[in-house]
Design a protein around this motif. Structure first.
Motif, PDB file in Angstrom:
ATOM      1  N   ALA A 151       0.832  -1.195   0.000  1.00  0.00           N
ATOM      2  CA  ALA A 151       0.000   0.000   0.000  1.00  0.00           C
ATOM      3  C   ALA A 151       0.875   1.257   0.000  1.00  0.00           C
ATOM      4  CB  ALA A 151      -0.921  -0.004   1.207  1.00  0.00           C
ATOM      5  N   ARG A 152       1.944   1.202   0.757  1.00  0.00           N
ATOM      6  CA  ARG A 152       2.856   2.342   0.812  1.00  0.00           C
ATOM      7  C   ARG A 152       4.266   1.847   0.536  1.00  0.00           C
ATOM      8  NH1 ARG A 152       0.546   6.699   4.391  1.00  0.00           N
ATOM      9  NH2 ARG A 152      -1.328   5.755   5.205  1.00  0.00           N
ATOM     10  N   SER A 153       4.932   2.551  -0.309  1.00  0.00           N
ATOM     11  CA  SER A 153       6.311   2.244  -0.598  1.00  0.00           C
ATOM     12  C   SER A 153       7.030   3.576  -0.720  1.00  0.00           C
ATOM     13  CB  SER A 153       6.412   1.455  -1.912  1.00  0.00           C
ATOM     14  OG  SER A 153       7.751   1.250  -2.257  1.00  0.00           O
ATOM     15  N   ARG A 154       8.277   3.616  -0.282  1.00  0.00           N
ATOM     16  CA  ARG A 154       8.990   4.882  -0.439  1.00  0.00           C
ATOM     17  C   ARG A 154       9.320   5.132  -1.898  1.00  0.00           C
ATOM     18  NH1 ARG A 154      14.796   4.565   0.879  1.00  0.00           N
ATOM     19  NH2 ARG A 154      15.307   2.456   0.307  1.00  0.00           N
ATOM     20  N   PHE A 155       9.127   4.119  -2.735  1.00  0.00           N
ATOM     21  CA  PHE A 155       9.307   4.273  -4.172  1.00  0.00           C
ATOM     22  C   PHE A 155       7.930   4.466  -4.794  1.00  0.00           C
ATOM     23  CE2 PHE A 155      12.963   1.992  -2.698  1.00  0.00           C
ATOM     24  CZ  PHE A 155      13.993   2.610  -3.371  1.00  0.00           C
ATOM     25  N   PRO A 156       7.769   5.454  -5.678  1.00  0.00           N
ATOM     26  CA  PRO A 156       6.441   5.740  -6.236  1.00  0.00           C
ATOM     27  C   PRO A 156       6.063   4.771  -7.346  1.00  0.00           C
ATOM     28  CG  PRO A 156       8.047   7.240  -7.138  1.00  0.00           C
ATOM     29  CD  PRO A 156       8.785   6.370  -6.140  1.00  0.00           C
ATOM     30  N   ARG A 157       5.845   3.517  -6.988  1.00  0.00           N
ATOM     31  CA  ARG A 157       5.456   2.545  -8.002  1.00  0.00           C
ATOM     32  C   ARG A 157       4.516   1.520  -7.381  1.00  0.00           C
ATOM     33  NH1 ARG A 157      11.250  -0.488  -8.761  1.00  0.00           N
ATOM     34  NH2 ARG A 157      11.217  -1.648  -6.835  1.00  0.00           N
ATOM     35  N   ALA A 158       3.696   0.980  -8.222  1.00  0.00           N
ATOM     36  CA  ALA A 158       2.820  -0.097  -7.781  1.00  0.00           C
ATOM     37  C   ALA A 158       3.655  -1.358  -7.699  1.00  0.00           C
ATOM     38  CB  ALA A 158       1.688  -0.281  -8.781  1.00  0.00           C
ATOM     39  N   ALA A 159       3.659  -2.001  -6.554  1.00  0.00           N
ATOM     40  CA  ALA A 159       4.506  -3.180  -6.395  1.00  0.00           C
ATOM     41  C   ALA A 159       3.903  -4.125  -5.370  1.00  0.00           C
ATOM     42  CB  ALA A 159       5.915  -2.764  -5.960  1.00  0.00           C
ATOM     43  N   TRP A 160       4.351  -5.377  -5.448  1.00  0.00           N
ATOM     44  CA  TRP A 160       3.972  -6.387  -4.474  1.00  0.00           C
ATOM     45  C   TRP A 160       5.231  -6.861  -3.773  1.00  0.00           C
ATOM     46  CZ3 TRP A 160       2.387  -7.135  -9.673  1.00  0.00           C
ATOM     47  CH2 TRP A 160       1.054  -6.792  -9.925  1.00  0.00           C
ATOM     48  N   ARG A 161       5.189  -6.941  -2.459  1.00  0.00           N
ATOM     49  CA  ARG A 161       6.335  -7.424  -1.699  1.00  0.00           C
ATOM     50  C   ARG A 161       6.344  -8.945  -1.744  1.00  0.00           C
ATOM     51  NH1 ARG A 161       8.831  -9.141   2.696  1.00  0.00           N
ATOM     52  NH2 ARG A 161      10.489  -7.917   3.604  1.00  0.00           N
ATOM     53  N   VAL A 162       7.523  -9.515  -1.991  1.00  0.00           N
ATOM     54  CA  VAL A 162       7.684 -10.963  -2.092  1.00  0.00           C
ATOM     55  C   VAL A 162       8.171 -11.497  -0.746  1.00  0.00           C
ATOM     56  CG1 VAL A 162       8.867 -12.844  -3.296  1.00  0.00           C
ATOM     57  CG2 VAL A 162       8.250 -10.763  -4.533  1.00  0.00           C
ATOM     58  N   SER A 163       7.498 -12.504  -0.244  1.00  0.00           N
ATOM     59  CA  SER A 163       7.884 -13.128   1.021  1.00  0.00           C
ATOM     60  C   SER A 163       9.228 -13.830   0.885  1.00  0.00           C
ATOM     61  CB  SER A 163       6.823 -14.146   1.447  1.00  0.00           C
ATOM     62  OG  SER A 163       7.313 -14.981   2.467  1.00  0.00           O
ATOM     63  N   ASP A 164       9.990 -13.810   1.954  1.00  0.00           N
ATOM     64  CA  ASP A 164      11.266 -14.530   1.977  1.00  0.00           C
ATOM     65  C   ASP A 164      11.064 -16.038   1.840  1.00  0.00           C
ATOM     66  OD1 ASP A 164      12.533 -12.120   2.324  1.00  0.00           O
ATOM     67  OD2 ASP A 164      12.661 -12.316   4.504  1.00  0.00           O
ATOM     68  N   TYR A 165       9.851 -16.502   2.093  1.00  0.00           N
ATOM     69  CA  TYR A 165       9.556 -17.940   2.060  1.00  0.00           C
ATOM     70  C   TYR A 165       9.145 -18.446   0.678  1.00  0.00           C
ATOM     71  CZ  TYR A 165       9.750 -17.214   7.042  1.00  0.00           C
ATOM     72  OH  TYR A 165      10.184 -16.861   8.289  1.00  0.00           O
ATOM     73  N   ALA A 166       8.986 -17.548  -0.279  1.00  0.00           N
ATOM     74  CA  ALA A 166       8.626 -17.977  -1.630  1.00  0.00           C
ATOM     75  C   ALA A 166       9.819 -18.687  -2.266  1.00  0.00           C
ATOM     76  CB  ALA A 166       8.233 -16.775  -2.480  1.00  0.00           C
ATOM     77  N   THR A 167       9.561 -19.822  -2.868  1.00  0.00           N
ATOM     78  CA  THR A 167      10.638 -20.586  -3.507  1.00  0.00           C
ATOM     79  C   THR A 167      10.973 -19.971  -4.868  1.00  0.00           C
ATOM     80  OG1 THR A 167       9.168 -22.093  -4.691  1.00  0.00           O
ATOM     81  CG2 THR A 167       9.783 -22.715  -2.418  1.00  0.00           C
ATOM     82  N   PRO A 168      12.166 -20.241  -5.378  1.00  0.00           N
ATOM     83  CA  PRO A 168      12.491 -19.758  -6.725  1.00  0.00           C
ATOM     84  C   PRO A 168      11.475 -20.226  -7.774  1.00  0.00           C
ATOM     85  CG  PRO A 168      14.493 -20.471  -5.631  1.00  0.00           C
ATOM     86  CD  PRO A 168      13.341 -20.853  -4.729  1.00  0.00           C
ATOM     87  N   LYS A 169      11.017 -21.477  -7.669  1.00  0.00           N
ATOM     88  CA  LYS A 169      10.036 -21.990  -8.632  1.00  0.00           C
ATOM     89  C   LYS A 169       8.734 -21.199  -8.552  1.00  0.00           C
ATOM     90  CE  LYS A 169       7.548 -26.122 -10.183  1.00  0.00           C
ATOM     91  NZ  LYS A 169       6.699 -25.331 -10.997  1.00  0.00           N
ATOM     92  N   GLN A 170       8.256 -20.907  -7.333  1.00  0.00           N
ATOM     93  CA  GLN A 170       7.032 -20.119  -7.189  1.00  0.00           C
ATOM     94  C   GLN A 170       7.195 -18.740  -7.827  1.00  0.00           C
ATOM     95  OE1 GLN A 170       6.792 -20.393  -2.881  1.00  0.00           O
ATOM     96  NE2 GLN A 170       4.870 -21.541  -3.038  1.00  0.00           N
TER      97      GLN A 170
END
Length: 195
Positions: A23-42
């Protein structure tokens, strides 16, 4: 090209549980944060899904792929690579991995997975088989996402986060030749398996 803020997608991407809208990022872009638990394949599977959606449903991607098409397949791929390489390289915020929409990358640039996902979308829209590849870099601060296209039954690198990399050129060779190892988050002595 006139970049629409959003396009009406016929295919709705569902966000996996390991991807959180920012919802808020210090960078002005629409983005999704990736969990550290996501595998490379995911991560690669989701990025490929984004690329396929962009190739089939984003009218700007489809029109741009048509505009960059040439009579020779290699020239088409080189034109796509040159276009994506002209986008700015924008690293994610320190300590956070983010994915962003293809239309944002098209207009503003992005990091390795964003730029190579845009390449994949354009190459797929141009009618070729493109894949993303995760490169583990155990001694580096970051891992790397790159891409390759299948031409005449063999894979050729289409590295688009390294400005000036050529079709078929190994990402590490290109980064070393062009003095852009920081894009890979690597020092010169770091090399990994490529294909």
């Amino acid at each position: 090209f006139d970049y629409p803020v959003r396009y009406a997608a016929r295919v709705a991407l569902s966000l996996p549980t390991w991807l959180t809208p920012r919802a808020r990022s210090r960078f002005p872009r629409a983005a999704w944060r990736v969990s550290d638990y996501a595998t490379p394949k995911q991560r690669i599977d989701y990025l490929m899904e984004m690329a396929r959606e962009g190739a089939c449903c984003n009218p700007v991607i489809r029109a741009l792929a048509r505009q960059l098409s040439a009579p020779n397949p290699r020239d088409t791929i080189r034109a796509i690579m040159a276009f994506v390489q002209s986008r700015p390289y924008l690293p994610d915020p320190p300590g956070i991995e983010e994915f962003q929409p293809i239309d944002w990358t098209l207009k503003h640039g992005g990091d390795c997975e964003d730029l190579n996902t845009l390449t994949a979308a354009l190459v797929i829209a141009a009618g070729f088989h493109e894949e993303l590849k995760w490169l583990d870099q155990p001694k580096a601060a970051l891992n790397h996402v790159t891409s390759y296209v299948w031409l005449n039954g063999r894979p050729l690198w289409t590295e688009s986060s390294i400005r000036g990399a050529d079709l078929g050129e190994d990402p590490y060779v290109a980064a070393d030749r062009l003095d852009q190892m920081e894009v890979l988050g690597a020092r010169r002595e770091i090399k990994t398996e490529t294909n």
